[in-house]
Design a protein around this motif. Structure first.
Motif, mmCIF file in Angstrom:
data_model
loop_
_atom_site.group_PDB
_atom_site.id
_atom_site.type_symbol
_atom_site.label_atom_id
_atom_site.label_comp_id
_atom_site.label_asym_id
_atom_site.label_seq_id
_atom_site.Cartn_x
_atom_site.Cartn_y
_atom_site.Cartn_z
ATOM 1 N N THR A 85 0.950 -1.103 -0.049
ATOM 2 C CA THR A 85 0.053 -0.029 0.018
ATOM 3 C C THR A 85 0.778 1.180 -0.048
ATOM 4 O O THR A 85 1.863 1.249 0.660
ATOM 5 C CB THR A 85 -0.864 0.086 1.366
ATOM 6 O OG1 THR A 85 -0.202 -0.266 2.504
ATOM 7 C CG2 THR A 85 -1.828 -1.032 1.244
ATOM 8 N N PRO A 86 0.431 2.454 -0.786
ATOM 9 C CA PRO A 86 1.566 3.341 -1.083
ATOM 10 C C PRO A 86 1.727 4.289 0.505
ATOM 11 O O PRO A 86 2.822 4.683 0.605
ATOM 12 C CB PRO A 86 0.526 4.434 -1.791
ATOM 13 C CG PRO A 86 -0.604 3.506 -2.351
ATOM 14 C CD PRO A 86 -0.636 2.372 -1.580
ATOM 15 N N GLU A 87 0.749 4.053 1.383
ATOM 16 C CA GLU A 87 1.192 4.851 2.616
ATOM 17 C C GLU A 87 2.148 4.014 3.745
ATOM 18 O O GLU A 87 2.517 4.547 4.561
ATOM 19 C CB GLU A 87 -0.207 5.075 3.508
ATOM 20 C CG GLU A 87 -1.212 3.827 3.998
ATOM 21 C CD GLU A 87 -2.079 3.461 2.805
ATOM 22 O OE1 GLU A 87 -2.865 2.612 3.243
ATOM 23 O OE2 GLU A 87 -1.724 3.827 1.566
ATOM 24 N N LYS A 89 5.450 1.613 3.773
ATOM 25 C CA LYS A 89 6.622 0.728 2.871
ATOM 26 C C LYS A 89 6.809 -0.418 3.583
ATOM 27 O O LYS A 89 8.087 -0.753 4.155
ATOM 28 C CB LYS A 89 7.819 1.948 2.924
ATOM 29 C CG LYS A 89 7.489 3.197 2.248
ATOM 30 C CD LYS A 89 6.863 3.096 0.800
ATOM 31 C CE LYS A 89 6.816 4.321 0.037
ATOM 32 N NZ LYS A 89 5.741 5.178 0.675
ATOM 33 N N PRO A 115 4.878 1.920 -10.410
ATOM 34 C CA PRO A 115 5.739 3.035 -9.923
ATOM 35 C C PRO A 115 6.505 2.535 -8.422
ATOM 36 O O PRO A 115 5.749 1.737 -7.732
ATOM 37 C CB PRO A 115 4.704 4.045 -9.552
ATOM 38 C CG PRO A 115 3.542 3.984 -10.622
ATOM 39 C CD PRO A 115 3.613 2.291 -10.897
ATOM 40 N N ASP A 117 6.955 4.120 -5.698
ATOM 41 C CA ASP A 117 6.468 4.811 -4.553
ATOM 42 C C ASP A 117 7.505 4.830 -3.443
ATOM 43 O O ASP A 117 7.268 4.540 -2.244
ATOM 44 C CB ASP A 117 5.335 3.860 -4.025
ATOM 45 C CG ASP A 117 4.068 3.832 -5.076
ATOM 46 O OD1 ASP A 117 4.071 4.869 -5.809
ATOM 47 O OD2 ASP A 117 3.359 2.778 -5.032
ATOM 48 N N VAL A 216 7.592 -3.744 -5.091
ATOM 49 C CA VAL A 216 6.691 -3.163 -4.751
ATOM 50 C C VAL A 216 5.435 -3.885 -4.876
ATOM 51 O O VAL A 216 4.392 -3.890 -4.149
ATOM 52 C CB VAL A 216 6.718 -1.656 -5.351
ATOM 53 C CG1 VAL A 216 5.284 -0.967 -5.061
ATOM 54 C CG2 VAL A 216 7.715 -0.843 -5.018
#
Length: 251
Positions: A85-87, A89, A115, A117, A216
């Motif tokens: 999830t992007p938020e 790491k 990406p 991220d 990712v």
């Protein structure tokens, strides 16, 4: 305190590897016994049942991380995909729980070109797990792959100690075939026909799950696990690998 580990890190190209059917990929150290796990991901994996045991997983079935810890998993067209999830790491992890010791793990994996991220690179790992922590693993990124032993909770000083590495470009958005052989205190990791082998007493522990770690985003399909039986040709195969590694060393 564990004894110092013995390392044998070698590379060997099997020219016929990609020509083989997926169920008949070459093995160097072991031969296939009974089929223990067969996941084609034609249906969404069922969550594990039984009692959660120690680190990471349970007796049978799947367990995966979720928001907010940092991972989303989905199945589509026979492919099981995990994404951070992007938020948060934190790599997306999914583990399959079953009891085993000596096995051949085989699957196809893909590092997806999404990406970054904030991460420096994309990566993917196939790990074995016992009740305390990770045991040994194959770790892939865009520059190649390595095998390692992991002993964070087993009395050793390092969480991950490489047993060997292959520097070869692994393309994104392409499937790579993994064959992971474990017998006693030795392992052989093969990615697209290139092999590494190493040994350590920890590798021979009783294990209760295998884990996929995606960062990712990564995908897996055609997962199969067999009981591993001794391969009479391992002595010769190991000698060939040793000779190939020795001849590749520059003075």
């Amino acid at each position: 305190m564990m004894k110092p580990f013995a390392v044998l890190a070698l590379t060997f190209v099997l020219s016929s590897f990609t020509a083989q059917a997926l169920d008949d990929q070459p093995t160097l150290m072991t031969t296939r016994g009974s089929l223990l796990v067969d996941q084609d991901f034609s249906q969404p994996p069922k969550p594990f049942d039984g009692i959660s045991t120690g680190f990471a997983s349970g007796f049978s079935g799947w367990r995966w991380n979720a928001v907010p810890r940092g991972g989303k998993w989905a199945v589509e067209d026979g492919v099981f995909t995990g994404r951070e999830t992007p938020e948060v790491k934190h790599p997306a992890t999914a583990s399959y729980g079953f009891l085993y010791k000596n096995v051949i793990i085989q699957c196809e994996v893909r590092m997806n070109n999404v990406p970054l991220d904030g991460r420096k690179t994309r990566s993917l790992s196939v790990r074995t797990v016992d009740a305390k922590d990770y045991v040994c693993s194959i770790h892939m990124n865009e520059t190649g792959f390595r095998i390692s032993k992991d002993d964070n909770d087993h009395g050793g000083p390092d969480k991950s100690v490489p047993l060997g590495a292959v520097k070869t470009p692994l393309k994104l958005d392409e499937w790579h075939t993994v064959v992971f052989e474990i017998l006693g205190d030795e392992m052989v990791g093969t990615v697209d026909g290139q092999s590494l082998t190493g040994s350590h007493p920890l590798i021979g522990t009783d294990k209760h799950s295998l884990m996929f770690v995606m960062g990712v985003e990564g995908s897996v399909k055609n997962l199969k696990v067999w009981e591993a039986q001794p391969n009479p040709a391992w002595v010769q195969n190991k000698a060939k690998l040793t000779a190939a590694a020795s001849s590749a060393v520059k003075p």
